[in-house]
Every structure is written in C-alpha cells, then in structure tokens.
Scaffold this active site. Structure first.
Site, short mmCIF file in Angstrom:
data_model
loop_
_atom_site.label_atom_id
_atom_site.label_comp_id
_atom_site.label_asym_id
_atom_site.label_seq_id
_atom_site.Cartn_x
_atom_site.Cartn_y
_atom_site.Cartn_z
N ASP A 260 -0.10 4.99 0.93
CA ASP A 260 -0.28 6.25 1.79
C ASP A 260 0.00 5.56 3.32
OD1 ASP A 260 -0.79 7.40 -0.42
OD2 ASP A 260 -2.89 7.82 -0.05
N ASP B 271 1.04 -0.97 -0.11
CA ASP B 271 -0.13 -0.10 0.15
C ASP B 271 0.85 1.27 0.09
OD1 ASP B 271 -2.27 1.76 0.46
OD2 ASP B 271 -1.79 1.76 2.62
#
Length: 277
Positions: free
Chosen positions: A20, A18
């Site tokens: 952020d 992922d």
C-alpha cells in the site's frame, strides 16, 4: 540503478516490496470496500465508521497505536465472513480496482529486479485474501500477508493467526532468507512507512518510497535513497514495453497469515464506500 545481473554462483537475492502506497496508490483492503458493501459483507454504518481511518491512511499513514486499533476493529468486523465469498469478490473486481492504481515506477522496478535474476516478494499488512491475488497480478514470486483464523464452517473467526506488521515483517523476511537461500546483505526493500523500519534495516539496500514524515527523517539520517512514485498506470498499457514476461506469483506459505487480510479488506472496503457515497 539496480546493478548488474546476479552472479548465480553467489547466494540468491530478492527485492521485498511493501504494497500500500509503495506499489499501489491506495490501501489494498480499502479499495475493495464498495465491492464488499455490494456483496453484503459490510453495512453502511461500517462504511461510514471506517471513512475517517481511510483518510488518515491516505493523508499520512497511521502510527503504531492507530494500526493496533485498526487491527482490532477489522478482526471484529470480519468475524463470520465466508472466506470463499471474500475470494470470489476479490477475483471478480481485481482488475477493475487494482490495475488502475499500480505505480508505473513500481512495476518498472519489479521488472528490473526480475531481469537481474532476483525474486520479488510482496510483504503487506493487508489480508492474504487480497494480497495474494494482487501479488499474482504483479508477477511477484512470493507473498507475505496477514492471515486470519478460519473456522470449520469456512468463515473467519475474528482471531488473527499471523499479523504481518512491523517487526514480524522483518522476521518473515529472515525466515524466507533461510528457506530460500537469500543473502540479505545483497537484497533490496521498499516501503513508505516508518513502521517498516525493521524490514528496511534487515536488507543491504533499503529504499524509502513516498515516505511518511518519520521514515523520511530516518532515510535522510541513514542516507537511504528516497523514491517518488506518482504515476499510476494500467499494466496492460505497459505490456508492449515489458522487457520480462510476468511471472506467476508463488504464494509463500512460509509464515504468512490469512487473518488480518480479511479484516483489512473489510475495513478498507468500507472506507472506500464511504468516500464514494
């Protein structure tokens, strides 16, 4: 920590990250808010409206309903944006805005996975126009990101072509595993959010990074490793210690969309401008 170098007689493997709050310390889209404002893509009212959303994201993340409302808002906000202008703004400010907020720990993990012979894939809900350049900066091999529909005039229509969120991230990973020959039981995945549980559950080696409360509970219950990333660092400050030269990102066209990318960019961008104000 990550095991020995891959045995090339076995099926290939990958590490899925992922973006952020997992690889970078802030929201990728949000970080460009000031640049979007200066480029005339968003107004001050939009900046103020998204400030609270940015706070919620940084303070603990957004739940499913909040993410859905955010997607709708961003889709409407980016309607009419010229795609080429968005790409140019991102390219001009990428190193200034993103380089300083990359976690040193994440950069090291990416290097270790490459050194072990694994592909590195960034899987993000943010828009492709933002995520793809960041993936290239990080040396990722592939990128999965939200994509928005682009009209004949070269502008976003406001419709989402592909939304890289929750279960769709896991579906994209499975599609990549089929097309690239990854053995998911031997693959790795990293995320900070409980919304990425489907992605984490799809691999044999899931890791919770700076997890929100819900993901922390799940990680403890499932005995998943929990990692604490807290040292943002400029990549060029790490270059002398790099054990593996950065590899150009091979942007995966395999099922990744461009829609939410712009929306996310706008939304996050406006929020950052609000904070700066």
């Amino acid at each position: 920590m990550l095991g020995l170098v891959e045995n090339h007689s076995l099926p290939r493997t990958a590490a899925f990250f992922d973006l952020d709050k997992t690889v970078i310390a802030k929201s990728s889209t949000l970080t460009f808010s000031k640049s979007f404002y200066q480029g005339g893509l968003i107004n001050r009212r939009a900046v103020l409206r998204t400030a609270y959303a940015q706070f919620v994201f940084l303070a603990g993340g957004a739940d499913h309903d909040q993410m859905e409302r955010m997607r709708e808002y961003l889709s409407a906000l980016c309607r009419g944006w010229n795609v080429q202008q968005v790409k140019e703004i991102v390219a001009e400010t990428l190193h200034e805005l993103i380089d300083p907020i990359i976690y040193d720990e994440a950069a090291s993990l990416i290097e270790e996975h490459h050194a072990a012979g694994r592909d590195v894939v960034i899987v993000s809900t943010s828009g492709a126009e933002v995520v793809e350049p960041i993936g290239e900066l990080l040396g990722a091999d592939r990128v999965v990101a939200t994509r928005m529909v682009v009209g004949d005039d070269g502008c976003f229509t406001g419709e989402v072509e592909y939304y890289a969120y929750g279960p769709t991230k896991a579906e994209a990973i499975k599609e990549l595993a089929q097309s690239e020959g990854y053995d998911l039981d031997r693959c790795f995945a990293y995320s900070d959010s409980a919304t990425d549980l489907p992605m984490l559950q799809s691999v044999g080696h899931p890791f919770a990074v700076n997890p929100d409360r819900a993901l922390r509970r799940e990680a403890i219950t499932r005995a998943w490793p929990i990692l604490d990333f807290h040292r943002p660092v400029r990549l060029k400050q790490r270059l002398p210690a790099l054990s593996v030269p950065p590899r150009p990102a091979l942007v995966a066209a395999a099922a990744v969309g461009a829609a939410a990318a712009t929306a996310g960019l706008v939304w996050l961008a406006s929020r950052r401008r609000a904070t700066a104000s």
